[in-house]
Design a protein around this motif. Structure first.
Motif, PDB file in Angstrom:
ATOM      1  N   SER A  26       0.861  -1.190   0.000  1.00  0.00           N
ATOM      2  CA  SER A  26       0.000   0.000   0.000  1.00  0.00           C
ATOM      3  C   SER A  26       0.888   1.227   0.000  1.00  0.00           C
ATOM      4  O   SER A  26       1.893   1.256   0.718  1.00  0.00           O
ATOM      5  CB  SER A  26      -0.879   0.047   1.259  1.00  0.00           C
ATOM      6  OG  SER A  26      -1.856  -0.956   1.241  1.00  0.00           O
ATOM      7  N   ASN A  27       0.540   2.219  -0.778  1.00  0.00           N
ATOM      8  CA  ASN A  27       1.277   3.483  -0.725  1.00  0.00           C
ATOM      9  C   ASN A  27       0.484   4.592  -1.394  1.00  0.00           C
ATOM     10  O   ASN A  27      -0.487   4.338  -2.086  1.00  0.00           O
ATOM     11  CB  ASN A  27       2.662   3.344  -1.373  1.00  0.00           C
ATOM     12  CG  ASN A  27       2.572   2.991  -2.840  1.00  0.00           C
ATOM     13  OD1 ASN A  27       2.297   3.853  -3.662  1.00  0.00           O
ATOM     14  ND2 ASN A  27       2.779   1.731  -3.178  1.00  0.00           N
ATOM     15  N   ALA A  28       0.915   5.824  -1.170  1.00  0.00           N
ATOM     16  CA  ALA A  28       0.242   6.988  -1.740  1.00  0.00           C
ATOM     17  C   ALA A  28       1.022   7.569  -2.911  1.00  0.00           C
ATOM     18  O   ALA A  28       0.621   8.576  -3.484  1.00  0.00           O
ATOM     19  CB  ALA A  28       0.062   8.060  -0.665  1.00  0.00           C
ATOM     20  N   ASP A  29       2.132   6.924  -3.263  1.00  0.00           N
ATOM     21  CA  ASP A  29       3.028   7.440  -4.301  1.00  0.00           C
ATOM     22  C   ASP A  29       3.117   6.428  -5.432  1.00  0.00           C
ATOM     23  O   ASP A  29       3.614   5.308  -5.240  1.00  0.00           O
ATOM     24  CB  ASP A  29       4.411   7.692  -3.706  1.00  0.00           C
ATOM     25  CG  ASP A  29       5.364   8.390  -4.682  1.00  0.00           C
ATOM     26  OD1 ASP A  29       5.057   8.422  -5.896  1.00  0.00           O
ATOM     27  OD2 ASP A  29       6.401   8.884  -4.227  1.00  0.00           O
ATOM     28  N   VAL A  30       2.636   6.807  -6.606  1.00  0.00           N
ATOM     29  CA  VAL A  30       2.625   5.882  -7.743  1.00  0.00           C
ATOM     30  C   VAL A  30       4.028   5.401  -8.095  1.00  0.00           C
ATOM     31  O   VAL A  30       4.214   4.289  -8.613  1.00  0.00           O
ATOM     32  CB  VAL A  30       1.945   6.552  -8.966  1.00  0.00           C
ATOM     33  CG1 VAL A  30       2.775   7.719  -9.487  1.00  0.00           C
ATOM     34  CG2 VAL A  30       1.692   5.537 -10.075  1.00  0.00           C
ATOM     35  N   ARG A  31       5.037   6.188  -7.777  1.00  0.00           N
ATOM     36  CA  ARG A  31       6.414   5.794  -8.089  1.00  0.00           C
ATOM     37  C   ARG A  31       6.889   4.622  -7.245  1.00  0.00           C
ATOM     38  O   ARG A  31       7.896   3.992  -7.562  1.00  0.00           O
ATOM     39  CB  ARG A  31       7.350   6.990  -7.898  1.00  0.00           C
ATOM     40  CG  ARG A  31       7.100   8.136  -8.890  1.00  0.00           C
ATOM     41  CD  ARG A  31       7.867   9.386  -8.514  1.00  0.00           C
ATOM     42  NE  ARG A  31       7.402   9.916  -7.225  1.00  0.00           N
ATOM     43  CZ  ARG A  31       7.878  11.036  -6.687  1.00  0.00           C
ATOM     44  NH1 ARG A  31       8.819  11.724  -7.308  1.00  0.00           N
ATOM     45  NH2 ARG A  31       7.407  11.461  -5.521  1.00  0.00           N
ATOM     46  N   LYS A  32       6.160   4.337  -6.175  1.00  0.00           N
ATOM     47  CA  LYS A  32       6.540   3.233  -5.294  1.00  0.00           C
ATOM     48  C   LYS A  32       5.713   1.975  -5.545  1.00  0.00           C
ATOM     49  O   LYS A  32       5.826   0.990  -4.817  1.00  0.00           O
ATOM     50  CB  LYS A  32       6.404   3.663  -3.835  1.00  0.00           C
ATOM     51  CG  LYS A  32       7.350   4.797  -3.443  1.00  0.00           C
ATOM     52  CD  LYS A  32       7.157   5.207  -1.993  1.00  0.00           C
ATOM     53  CE  LYS A  32       8.091   6.360  -1.624  1.00  0.00           C
ATOM     54  NZ  LYS A  32       7.885   6.826  -0.222  1.00  0.00           N
ATOM     55  N   CYS A  33       4.890   2.000  -6.590  1.00  0.00           N
ATOM     56  CA  CYS A  33       4.120   0.815  -6.950  1.00  0.00           C
ATOM     57  C   CYS A  33       5.067  -0.279  -7.436  1.00  0.00           C
ATOM     58  O   CYS A  33       6.196   0.001  -7.833  1.00  0.00           O
ATOM     59  CB  CYS A  33       3.101   1.159  -8.038  1.00  0.00           C
ATOM     60  SG  CYS A  33       1.726   2.182  -7.461  1.00  0.00           S
ATOM     61  N   PRO A  34       4.631  -1.537  -7.418  1.00  0.00           N
ATOM     62  CA  PRO A  34       5.513  -2.647  -7.778  1.00  0.00           C
ATOM     63  C   PRO A  34       6.142  -2.487  -9.163  1.00  0.00           C
ATOM     64  O   PRO A  34       5.492  -2.034 -10.106  1.00  0.00           O
ATOM     65  CB  PRO A  34       4.578  -3.864  -7.740  1.00  0.00           C
ATOM     66  CG  PRO A  34       3.499  -3.476  -6.797  1.00  0.00           C
ATOM     67  CD  PRO A  34       3.298  -2.008  -6.993  1.00  0.00           C
TER      68      PRO A  34
END
Length: 201
Positions: free
Chosen positions: A11-19
Motif C-alpha cells: 500500500s502506498n500513496a506514491d505511484v512511483r513506489k508501486c511494484p
C-alpha cells in the motif's frame, strides 16, 4: 478464470513506489461507499482481502494485490467523500489521478457505480475525463440485489441515455452483487480475455 491465489503486496500513496515489473494491472475505483471492497473480496473469493467498512472513505491508499501470480488487482481510493474535507478530497484526487495517468501497467480501470442511484455528476465527469485521457475503462453497477430487476433495467437505461449524450459508444458494462456473487464470472472472464489477447500479441 479461476482465482487460485490472491495476496496483498503493498500500500502506498506514491505511484512511483508501486511494484516494478510489467504485469498487467486492473484497478477499481468509484465513489465512496459504492461497495468496492466487497466486490474485490467477492472476485477473489476472500472475505478478508480488502478491508470493508460501514464508514465510507476507508481506502486512502493505492493497494496492490497479486492474483494467480499473473496480474495485479489494484484497489484505489474512493472519490467524493464529503466528510473528508476539501484538502482530504484533493489529496485523494491526486493519488487517483497520478496512478491513472502515470502507471504504464494499468490495463483497465473498473469504475463502480451504485445501481440504485441516478447518474451522478461526479461519476459522469470522472468518466468523461477518462475518455479525454484515453484511459481504457469499464463500468460495474454494484448492489444489484438491493433493487428489483425492473428498476435495475430502468436505472441502467437512464445511464445509457445520459452517456450517449456525449459518448459515441459505451465502455463494457457489468452488473454485480457481492451478496449474491453476481457478475463474478463475467468480470473475471473479461480480465482473462484481455490477458490472453496481450499474450497472443
Amino acid at each position: 478464470m479461476e482465482v487460485k491465489s490472491a495476496k496483498f503486496i503493498i500500500s502506498n500513496a506514491d505511484v512511483r513506489k508501486c511494484p516494478a515489473g510489467t504485469l498487467p494491472e486492473y484497478a477499481f475505483t468509484g465513489r465512496s461507499n459504492v461497495g468496492k471492497s466487497s466486490l474485490i473480496n467477492m472476485l477473489t473469493n476472500n472475505k478478508h482481502l480488502a478491508m470493508t467498512s460501514q464508514r465510507p472513505g476507508k481506502t486512502q491508499l493505492i493497494n496492490h494485490f497479486i492474483i494467480n501470480g499473473e496480474w495485479h488487482l489494484v484497489d484505489l481510493p474512493g472519490y467524493g467523500y464529503a466528510q473528508r474535507g476539501k484538502q482530504g478530497r484533493e489529496n485523494i484526487r491526486k493519488i487517483i489521478e497520478s496512478y491513472i495517468l502515470e502507471r504504464e501497467q494499468l490495463t483497465n480501470l473498473f469504475v463502480l457505480l451504485d445501481c440504485r442511484h441516478e447518474p451522478q455528476k461526479i461519476d459522469l465527469e470522472f468518466m468523461e475525463w477518462l475518455g479525454e485521457c484515453g484511459i481504457p475503462f469499464s463500468i460495474i453497477f454494484t448492489k444489484t440485489d438491493k433493487i428489483s430487476k425492473n428498476k435495475l433495467s430502468e436505472n441502467i437505461g437512464i445511464y445509457h441515455r445520459k452517456m450517449f449524450e456525449t459518448w459515441e459508444e459505451l465502455p463494457p458494462i457489468f452488473i454485480s452483487s457481492s451478496e449474491k456473487n453476481e457478475g463474478r464470472e463475467e468480470i473475471l472472464d473479461y480480465i482473462d480475455s484481455i490477458n490472453s489477447s496481450m499474450v497472443s500479441d
